[in-house]
Design a protein around this motif. Structure first.
Motif, PDB file in Angstrom:
ATOM      1  N   LYS A  56      -5.700  -7.493  -8.050  1.00  0.00           N
ATOM      2  CA  LYS A  56      -4.596  -7.776  -6.907  1.00  0.00           C
ATOM      3  C   LYS A  56      -4.231  -6.497  -6.519  1.00  0.00           C
ATOM      4  O   LYS A  56      -3.709  -6.239  -5.201  1.00  0.00           O
ATOM      5  CB  LYS A  56      -3.797  -8.844  -7.531  1.00  0.00           C
ATOM      6  N   CYS A  60      -4.136  -5.172  -2.706  1.00  0.00           N
ATOM      7  CA  CYS A  60      -2.764  -5.020  -2.021  1.00  0.00           C
ATOM      8  C   CYS A  60      -2.965  -3.331  -1.348  1.00  0.00           C
ATOM      9  O   CYS A  60      -2.661  -3.249  -0.336  1.00  0.00           O
ATOM     10  CB  CYS A  60      -1.800  -5.050  -2.954  1.00  0.00           C
ATOM     11  N   GLU A  63      -4.792  -3.286   1.818  1.00  0.00           N
ATOM     12  CA  GLU A  63      -4.041  -4.106   2.700  1.00  0.00           C
ATOM     13  C   GLU A  63      -3.104  -3.010   3.536  1.00  0.00           C
ATOM     14  O   GLU A  63      -2.717  -2.950   4.658  1.00  0.00           O
ATOM     15  CB  GLU A  63      -3.604  -5.242   2.445  1.00  0.00           C
ATOM     16  N   GLU A  64      -2.447  -2.141   2.703  1.00  0.00           N
ATOM     17  CA  GLU A  64      -1.471  -1.250   3.087  1.00  0.00           C
ATOM     18  C   GLU A  64      -1.972  -0.023   4.141  1.00  0.00           C
ATOM     19  O   GLU A  64      -1.498   0.557   4.827  1.00  0.00           O
ATOM     20  CB  GLU A  64      -0.786  -0.369   2.051  1.00  0.00           C
TER      21      GLU A  64
END
Length: 136
Positions: A56, A60, A63-64
């Motif tokens: 995860k 994440c 995605e940033e």
């Protein structure tokens, strides 16, 4: 202190609230909107089968990257006004954040009371884990 994406986050805090920030310590920061572009693997990591194979935290982090260029352009405007003493430690073997980011910081933060840019050969993106002695 800010590592990687944390670098521009704390720099923006110094721009917005200079009375709250006594100094900046940036470790392998993303800063230059011109050289910090998405890579092929960022696009590949958007597909569910690729996501399922990673943690995860990794998903994440990927995605940033998508809003990063916009955020760095937004950050560029107040950079010349920052007076906060700043140190930047960056590894010259960083494959995630190009070393040219240090050149950008050096130019953009010329108004800082003290600016110390340390370019370390043989060091990658994981400055805090590989060289905690530099951070101390």
């Amino acid at each position: 202190m800010g590592h990687s994406l944390g670098g521009p986050v704390i720099v923006r805090m110094a721009a917005d609230c200079p009375d709250l920030v006594k100094g900046l310590a940036l470790f392998a920061p993303f800063m230059d909107p011109e050289i910090q572009k998405r890579q092929w693997y960022n696009y590949a990591a958007k597909f569910p089968p690729v996501k399922w194979g990673h943690s995860k935290d990794w998903v994440c982090s990927n995605e940033e990257i998508y809003p990063l260029e916009i955020a760095l352009n937004w950050l560029a405007e107040p950079l010349p006004c920052i007076k906060t003493p700043t140190i930047v430690i960056r590894g010259m073997d960083d494959e995630l954040v190009p070393p040219g980011n240090a050149d950008y910081v050096e130019e953009a933060l010329k108004s800082a009371r003290r600016l110390d840019i340390r370019r370390i050969d043989g060091l990658n993106h994981l400055v805090p884990w590989r060289r905690p002695d530099l951070i101390k």
